[in-house]
Design an enzyme around this catalytic site. Structure first.
Site, PDB file in Angstrom:
ATOM      1  N   ASN A 164      -6.227   5.549  -9.649  1.00 51.34           N
ATOM      2  CA  ASN A 164      -7.162   6.683  -9.615  1.00 51.34           C
ATOM      3  C   ASN A 164      -6.497   8.053  -9.753  1.00 51.34           C
ATOM      4  OD1 ASN A 164      -6.130   6.358  -7.038  1.00 51.34           O
ATOM      5  ND2 ASN A 164      -8.063   6.780  -5.987  1.00 51.34           N
ATOM      6  N   GLU A 263      -0.987   3.749   2.481  1.00 51.59           N
ATOM      7  CA  GLU A 263      -2.072   4.719   2.228  1.00 51.59           C
ATOM      8  C   GLU A 263      -3.229   3.907   1.667  1.00 51.59           C
ATOM      9  OE1 GLU A 263      -1.947   7.901   2.876  1.00 51.59           O
ATOM     10  OE2 GLU A 263       0.176   8.280   3.159  1.00 51.59           O
ATOM     11  N   CYS A 297      -9.795   8.109  -2.447  1.00 52.03           N
ATOM     12  CA  CYS A 297      -9.782   7.504  -1.103  1.00 52.03           C
ATOM     13  C   CYS A 297     -10.363   8.457  -0.071  1.00 52.03           C
ATOM     14  CB  CYS A 297      -8.363   7.110  -0.738  1.00 52.03           C
ATOM     15  SG  CYS A 297      -7.209   8.473  -0.958  1.00 52.03           S
ATOM     16  N   GLU A 471       2.248  11.309   3.611  1.00 55.50           N
ATOM     17  CA  GLU A 471       2.852  11.781   2.367  1.00 55.50           C
ATOM     18  C   GLU A 471       2.611  13.281   2.271  1.00 55.50           C
ATOM     19  OE1 GLU A 471       1.128   9.042  -0.590  1.00 55.50           O
ATOM     20  OE2 GLU A 471       3.012   7.939  -0.482  1.00 55.50           O
TER      21      GLU A 471
HETATM   22  P1  NAP Z   1      -5.662  -2.085  -5.345  1.00 55.27           P
HETATM   23  O1  NAP Z   1      -6.465  -3.105  -6.040  1.00 55.27           O
HETATM   24  O2  NAP Z   1      -5.297  -2.324  -3.934  1.00 55.27           O
HETATM   25  O3  NAP Z   1      -4.350  -1.894  -6.235  1.00 55.27           O
HETATM   26  C1  NAP Z   1      -3.373  -0.938  -5.892  1.00 55.27           C
HETATM   27  C2  NAP Z   1      -2.056  -1.367  -6.505  1.00 55.27           C
HETATM   28  O4  NAP Z   1      -1.637  -2.584  -5.877  1.00 55.27           O
HETATM   29  C3  NAP Z   1      -2.142  -1.666  -8.001  1.00 55.27           C
HETATM   30  O5  NAP Z   1      -0.929  -1.250  -8.596  1.00 55.27           O
HETATM   31  C4  NAP Z   1      -2.271  -3.167  -8.008  1.00 55.27           C
HETATM   32  O6  NAP Z   1      -1.896  -3.779  -9.202  1.00 55.27           O
HETATM   33  C5  NAP Z   1      -1.342  -3.528  -6.876  1.00 55.27           C
HETATM   34  N1  NAP Z   1      -1.536  -4.878  -6.372  1.00 55.27           N
HETATM   35  C6  NAP Z   1      -2.682  -5.581  -6.252  1.00 55.27           C
HETATM   36  N2  NAP Z   1      -2.416  -6.805  -5.751  1.00 55.27           N
HETATM   37  C7  NAP Z   1      -1.080  -6.868  -5.535  1.00 55.27           C
HETATM   38  C8  NAP Z   1      -0.217  -7.879  -5.036  1.00 55.27           C
HETATM   39  N3  NAP Z   1      -0.649  -9.076  -4.655  1.00 55.27           N
HETATM   40  N4  NAP Z   1       1.090  -7.602  -4.958  1.00 55.27           N
HETATM   41  C9  NAP Z   1       1.556  -6.397  -5.356  1.00 55.27           C
HETATM   42  N5  NAP Z   1       0.797  -5.409  -5.846  1.00 55.27           N
HETATM   43  C10 NAP Z   1      -0.526  -5.646  -5.927  1.00 55.27           C
HETATM   44  O7  NAP Z   1      -6.353  -0.660  -5.368  1.00 55.27           O
HETATM   45  P2  NAP Z   1      -6.950   0.110  -6.621  1.00 55.27           P
HETATM   46  O8  NAP Z   1      -8.249  -0.524  -6.971  1.00 55.27           O
HETATM   47  O9  NAP Z   1      -5.927   0.251  -7.686  1.00 55.27           O
HETATM   48  O10 NAP Z   1      -7.177   1.553  -5.991  1.00 55.27           O
HETATM   49  C11 NAP Z   1      -8.272   1.865  -5.236  1.00 55.27           C
HETATM   50  C12 NAP Z   1      -7.962   1.794  -3.755  1.00 55.27           C
HETATM   51  O11 NAP Z   1      -6.848   2.643  -3.460  1.00 55.27           O
HETATM   52  C13 NAP Z   1      -9.105   2.308  -2.933  1.00 55.27           C
HETATM   53  O12 NAP Z   1      -9.316   1.478  -1.823  1.00 55.27           O
HETATM   54  C14 NAP Z   1      -8.609   3.690  -2.484  1.00 55.27           C
HETATM   55  O13 NAP Z   1      -9.200   4.149  -1.309  1.00 55.27           O
HETATM   56  C15 NAP Z   1      -7.165   3.452  -2.340  1.00 55.27           C
HETATM   57  N6  NAP Z   1      -6.428   4.714  -2.390  1.00 55.27           N
HETATM   58  C16 NAP Z   1      -5.877   5.192  -1.239  1.00 55.27           C
HETATM   59  C17 NAP Z   1      -5.210   6.401  -1.246  1.00 55.27           C
HETATM   60  C18 NAP Z   1      -4.599   6.936   0.016  1.00 55.27           C
HETATM   61  O14 NAP Z   1      -3.750   7.819  -0.067  1.00 55.27           O
HETATM   62  N7  NAP Z   1      -4.985   6.472   1.198  1.00 55.27           N
HETATM   63  C19 NAP Z   1      -5.082   7.121  -2.430  1.00 55.27           C
HETATM   64  C20 NAP Z   1      -5.654   6.611  -3.594  1.00 55.27           C
HETATM   65  C21 NAP Z   1      -6.321   5.387  -3.550  1.00 55.27           C
HETATM   66  P3  NAP Z   1      -2.969  -4.783  -9.934  1.00 55.27           P
HETATM   67  O15 NAP Z   1      -4.135  -3.956 -10.278  1.00 55.27           O
HETATM   68  O16 NAP Z   1      -2.232  -5.343 -11.087  1.00 55.27           O
HETATM   69  O17 NAP Z   1      -3.350  -5.858  -8.985  1.00 55.27           O
END
Ligand code: NAP
Length: 496
Positions: A164, A263, A297, A471
């Site tokens: 994102n 995060e 997020c 962060e």
């Molecule tokens: P996600 O599905 O959890 O994926 C995040 C990252 O993790 C991607 O690079 C993903 O790659 C990787 N990943 C997934 N499964 C994995 C595994 N088994 N082993 C290692 N890496 C793995 O999240 P997203 O859909 O990309 O992002 C949205 C989420 O991020 C939301 O929940 C949002 O709230 C959160 N977010 C939090 C913050 C914060 O600072 N708190 C900031 C931004 C976003 P793949 O897609 O290839 O699986």
């Protein structure tokens, strides 16, 4: 809602790197695999990038480990200068970075430029922090020993980022890691690898030694990351993404007792009290809800509005959100781009349908426009029932779901009734109420009479299942430093 259907430019703005970046070299994946990068505004493939295999992940970790000792030993001023030069290069390449980001992620160009500035801000901030890693010197209370407390880089780091904020999430991790003297392997999200690869190119141009940053886009995240975490050679994992994946990575990190920062997801409450300035509250709501099409997020997820102002607030927010221009992010008039993919849009639409079935009134939006791309209209729902799925789930889309409340105690209890605790927003003109509610919210960050909580100079992070670690701010570099203590007995003649 106004929808524009301007055609997106059919090519990327520059020779964007599409290979893996390992040991300072651009290389194809070891098994020759590639993966497509899609434009969410059209659903068309923009380009293909190398798709790292587990062996490439190991090679990247080896490169980071090999570069570690020299980078850790480099004078802090030298590390600072590399970050400063990278900051300047990012700023000078703003238009190109913004366009690449818009093409791979979908956000409007104006927001992409904002993200470039935000990402550059982390490089600048941590260039400044690199030279301020302090220590302490003291005596134990009984006078028997002197203690020297110093800090040293934690070691090789594995950084995993979401789609994102593709540039800012990478910069927010890489900058403090490098400032602290750590070397890294970055695994970006497969939807948006190009921004991270460009950042690697810029860091190399800024003089970063080969191997200090390695970038491995992959469609096989689990296969690549798990062995690295269990190898015993990763000393730190910094993850930004969903709570579900964070939980899984925490379990994997526990085998080799890897230090972690998490995060994770959020479910931010947005509180509007009866004494709020409604102009300010509506501005804040548009900002906290619509940044990044709601795919943030810290996006306001649950709006709680005092009963006496709820109707007026819903009407005014509906008028503002309903007039936003939806279209491809590359069009200069676009204010709301597409969601990241078809699955995300289907999830948002399902949450809205569920809320409407449970009695919510549609103030604006809720109808998916025809045509290509993953667009969803800005939507305001009033009278949302508390058992609607979007109250307990992260919406991650441009949907404001409004519930009403009657007393301060009630709304604080409602706001805290979630497993998440990332951000919260409070709108009131009463100082006592503002401070007592801000203190009572179980979150890591509060926006008071404003819709933004992010700044490189401020600590960003959550509590509860939104994760831990910070962060940015003075705290950000600590995540990449270990504390070391040296104790020296005090000889009798010195005990005075
Ligand atoms: P996600 O599905 O959890 O994926 C995040 C990252 O993790 C991607 O690079 C993903 O790659 C990787 N990943 C997934 N499964 C994995 C595994 N088994 N082993 C290692 N890496 C793995 O999240 P997203 O859909 O990309 O992002 C949205 C989420 O991020 C939301 O929940 C949002 O709230 C959160 N977010 C939090 C913050 C914060 O600072 N708190 C900031 C931004 C976003 P793949 O897609 O290839 O699986």
């Amino acid at each position: 809602m106004t929808t524009i259907d301007a055609p997106a430019p059919d090519r990327l703005p520059t020779d964007v790197p599409t290979r893996l970046f390992i040991g300072g070299r651009w290389i194809a994946g070891s098994d020759g695999a590639t993966m497509p990068v899609e434009d969410p505004a059209t659903g068309q493939v923009l380009c293909h990038v190398a798709d790292a295999s587990p062996a490439d992940g190991v090679a990247a970790l080896d490169a980071a480990r090999a570069a570690g000792p020299a980078w850790a030993a480099a004078p802090a001023r030298e590390r600072s200068r590399v970050l400063r030069r990278a900051h300047d290069l990012v700023v000078s390449r703003t238009e190109e970075l913004a366009l690449v980001m818009t093409r791979e992620m979908g956000k409007p160009l104006a927001e992409a430029r904002g993200e470039v500035a935000y990402a550059a801000g982390f490089l600048e901030w941590f260039a400044e922090e690199a030279v301020r890693i302090g220590g302490e010197y003291g005596r134990t209370p009984n006078g028997a020993a002197r203690t020297v407390v110093t800090r040293r880089p934690v070691g090789t780091c594995l950084l995993v980022t979401p789609w994102n904020f593709p540039l800012a999430m990478a910069a927010r991790k890489i900058a403090p890691a490098l400032a602290a003297g750590c070397t890294v392997v970055l695994k970006p999200a497969p939807q948006t690898p190009l921004s991270s690869l460009l950042l690697a190119e810029i860091l190399a141009e800024a003089g970063l030694p080969a191997g200090a940053v390695n970038v491995v886009p992959t469609s096989r995240a689990g296969e690549v990351v798990a062995p690295l975490l269990r190898s015993g050679h990763v000393r730190k994992l910094s993850f930004t993404g969903s709570t579900a994946v964070g939980r899984l990575l925490l379990a994997q990190a526990s085998d080799a007792v890897v230090r972690t920062s998490m995060e994770l997801g959020g479910n931010a409450p947005f509180l509007v009290f009866d004494d709020a300035d409604l102009d300010v509250a509506v501005d804040g709501a548009v900002q906290a809800k619509m940044r990044n099409m709601g795919e943030a997020c810290v996006a306001a997820n649950r709006f709680f509005v005092h009963r006496s102002v709820a109707t007026e607030f819903a009407e005014r927010l509906g008028a503002r959100m309903g007039s936003l221009v939806v279209g491809p992010g590359t069009s200069p008039t676009t204010q709301v781009g597409p969601l990241i993919d078809a699955g995300s849009r289907a999830k948002v639409a399902g949450l809205v349908d569920d809320a409407v079935a449970r009695g919510a009134e549609v103030v604006c939006g809720a109808a998916i426009p025809s045509g290509s791309g993953y667009f969803y209209p800005p939507t305001v729902l009033a009278g949302v029932a508390p058992d609607s799925a979007l109250v307990s789930e992260e919406i991650f889309g441009p949907v404001a779901a409004i519930q009403v409340f009657d007393t301060d105690d009630d709304v604080v209890a409602l706001a805290n009734a979630t497993v998440w605790g990332l951000a919260g927003y409070v709108f009131t003109r009463d100082l006592d109420r503002a401070l007592s509610v801000a203190e009572a919210l179980d979150v890591g960050m509060v926006g008071l009479n404003g819709g933004a909580v992010s700044n490189p100079a401020a600590p960003f992070g959550g509590v509860k299942q939104s994760g831990f670690g910070r962060e940015g701010g003075r705290q950000g570099i600590e995540e990449y430093l270990d504390v070391k203590m040296i104790m020296i007995p005090v000889r009798d003649r010195d005990r005075r």
